[in-house]
Design a protein around this motif. Structure first.
Motif, PDB file in Angstrom:
ATOM      1  N   ARG A  78       0.835  -1.211   0.000  1.00  0.00           N
ATOM      2  CA  ARG A  78       0.000   0.000   0.000  1.00  0.00           C
ATOM      3  C   ARG A  78       0.868   1.258   0.000  1.00  0.00           C
ATOM      4  N   HIS A  82       1.860   4.384  -3.296  1.00  0.00           N
ATOM      5  CA  HIS A  82       1.687   5.839  -3.205  1.00  0.00           C
ATOM      6  C   HIS A  82       3.007   6.599  -3.095  1.00  0.00           C
ATOM      7  N   ALA A 225      -0.786  12.929   5.144  1.00  0.00           N
ATOM      8  CA  ALA A 225      -1.802  13.981   5.021  1.00  0.00           C
ATOM      9  C   ALA A 225      -1.469  15.258   5.768  1.00  0.00           C
ATOM     10  N   ASN A 229      -0.796  15.160   1.257  1.00  0.00           N
ATOM     11  CA  ASN A 229      -0.470  14.028   0.395  1.00  0.00           C
ATOM     12  C   ASN A 229       0.145  12.925   1.251  1.00  0.00           C
ATOM     13  N   TRP A 230       0.736  11.912   0.625  1.00  0.00           N
ATOM     14  CA  TRP A 230       1.178  10.746   1.386  1.00  0.00           C
ATOM     15  C   TRP A 230       2.494  10.953   2.116  1.00  0.00           C
ATOM     16  N   LEU A 297      -4.631   4.190   7.885  1.00  0.00           N
ATOM     17  CA  LEU A 297      -4.659   4.636   6.492  1.00  0.00           C
ATOM     18  C   LEU A 297      -6.074   4.555   5.918  1.00  0.00           C
ATOM     19  N   ASP A 298      -6.841   3.566   6.369  1.00  0.00           N
ATOM     20  CA  ASP A 298      -8.245   3.490   5.956  1.00  0.00           C
ATOM     21  C   ASP A 298      -8.987   4.766   6.350  1.00  0.00           C
ATOM     22  N   GLU A 301      -8.019   7.777   4.179  1.00  0.00           N
ATOM     23  CA  GLU A 301      -8.615   7.743   2.846  1.00  0.00           C
ATOM     24  C   GLU A 301     -10.135   7.893   2.902  1.00  0.00           C
ATOM     25  N   ARG A 302     -10.772   7.181   3.820  1.00  0.00           N
ATOM     26  CA  ARG A 302     -12.238   7.223   3.890  1.00  0.00           C
ATOM     27  C   ARG A 302     -12.738   8.623   4.223  1.00  0.00           C
ATOM     28  N   ASP A 304     -11.037  11.318   3.663  1.00  0.00           N
ATOM     29  CA  ASP A 304     -10.326  12.207   2.744  1.00  0.00           C
ATOM     30  C   ASP A 304      -9.573  13.297   3.504  1.00  0.00           C
ATOM     31  N   PHE A 306      -6.625  13.881   3.299  1.00  0.00           N
ATOM     32  CA  PHE A 306      -5.651  14.501   2.408  1.00  0.00           C
ATOM     33  C   PHE A 306      -6.176  15.838   1.898  1.00  0.00           C
TER      34      PHE A 306
END
Length: 408
Positions: A78, A82, A225, A229-230, A297-298, A301-302, A304, A306
């Motif tokens: 994962r 990225h 984030a 970003n990553w 990380l979930d 992303e979920r 957002d 970021f």
């Protein structure tokens, strides 16, 4: 140690979201996400549940040799997907300091197996913080972390943080044939929050490529984030040879770190006979820590975070800049990432004898935690902080500055 010896400890008993509570039941806004790491906020039950599921199935086991486990592989894949690194490979550790140690040793070992063992010199920059292990202490850009320990790792030097030309001059002074790597944070964090000039990293990448120097980015503070970003460095459009990460990868729920290594640097160890990299850490690839990171990380992303973090960044910047006119404040540094530094004036620090520790204590007494360094107060709240909470953080810091000014 002396701080603890002088008085009672500040005991944190629980935390939720951006809030902490002490033993007296008093509530505090966590304006630093602990040590820059609790990006998704405290008390996320999803992470606790993931830890429970994993620790009940496979608590831990070594990943030395050909041993592995599902969470370690899934997390590595994962992160690699990225990473702003060409043909990425991932080495996992237990935190940022271990990761810097790994990256520094790997840089030197890479040049040795490439037939250039004289390339051992490591360059870093003023204000840079890279943990406090052996190599991290040796390449620190702050004297207070280097002094008093005798001889540190040799063949290191520090250049001004804001000058790519100074990096090139130092490479030429040392000799390009002797320089192994250059270390830099996307935004200098613990050293005072110093964002780079717009073209700084473009120039740095060009210079490192010109002289064959490995470009190593320390994204321990800036990743996941905090800069939208990553890994933070994506903001500047460059592709380093290695990226060091930790902190926000698990939001600190369990200790975890690592480095993403380019295929070019990894290749001689995978495909070269006898090119062993004799290095590793006990808890590397710890399945329960990796499960915590995956759940973290979930959430990023979920929800957002970021994108959300860029909005938080803008609001925090506007709020902090309101302190620039305070009589005790020389400069406010913010606007690149969810972080900021409030620098006190020389007159306040030396002329009036004010310390950042005093301002920190006044803010904490009013229910807000910030981070004092010798000349600045730093903030780096969880990314889930609201506008109202940002305003509360900054107005409380302003009140703390007022109280200290009145006392002096």
């Amino acid at each position: 140690m002396n701080t603890v010896a002088r008085g009672p400890e500040f005991m944190v008993t629980r935390a939720d979201g951006v809030w902490l509570w002490d033993t007296s039941g008093d509530r505090y806004l966590d304006g630093t996400a602990s040590l820059w790491y609790c990006n998704v906020g405290h008390g996320r039950t999803e992470i606790a549940d993931a830890v429970h599921r994993q620790i009940s199935t496979l608590d831990a086991y070594t990943v030395y040799g050909d041993f592995s486990n599902g969470p370690a592989v899934e997390l590595s894949e994962r992160l690699a997907a990225h990473a702003p690194v060409a043909d990425p490979r991932v080495i996992l550790t237990s935190g940022g300091g271990e990761s810097i140690e790994t990256a520094a040793k790997l840089a030197r070992r890479y040049w040795a197996v490439m037939g250039q063992p004289e390339r051992t010199h490591l360059i870093s920059r003023t204000g840079g913080y890279h943990g406090l292990h052996g190599f991290g202490t040796s390449i620190s850009g702050m004297d207070r972390f280097r002094n008093g320990y005798g001889r540190l790792v040799e063949d290191t030097s520090v250049v001004p943080h804001d000058s790519a030309a100074a990096l090139e001059a130092e490479i030429l002074r040392v000799g390009p044939e002797r320089v192994a790597a250059y270390f830099a944070e996307p935004v200098i964090g613990s050293g005072g929050v110093y964002p780079p000039r717009d073209d700084y990293f473009t120039e740095v990448a060009r210079i490192c490529h010109k002289y064959g120097v490995l470009f190593i980015v320390d994204s321990v503070i800036c990743g996941f984030a905090r800069m939208g970003n990553w890994f933070g460095i994506e903001r500047f459009g460059v592709s380093p040879d290695m990226v060091v990460f930790a902190k926000g990868v698990s939001s600190g729920y369990l200790p975890l770190g690592g480095i993403v290594v380019s295929g070019r640097v990894a290749d001689p160890f995978y495909n070269g006979e006898g090119n062993a990299f004799m290095h590793g850490t006990t808890y590397a690839g710890h399945p329960t820590a990796c499960a915590a990171a995956m759940a973290n990380l979930d959430i990023l992303e979920r929800e957002d975070l970021f994108t959300v973090s860029l909005e938080v960044e803008r609001h925090l910047d506007v709020a902090l800049q309101g302190l620039a006119s305070h009589p005790l404040v020389a400069e406010v540094r913010s606007g690149v990432g969810v972080m900021g530094g409030v620098e006190l004036t020389e007159e306040a620090l030396t002329g009036r004898g004010i310390t950042t520790a005093e301002v920190f204590a006044e803010a904490r007494a009013r229910g807000v935690i910030v981070r004092p360094i010798p000349t600045s107060l730093l903030v780096s709240p969880p990314l889930v902080i609201t506008w109202e909470q940002i305003d509360h953080l900054v107005s409380t810091l302003s009140a703390a500055l007022d109280a200290v000014a009145a006392r002096h």
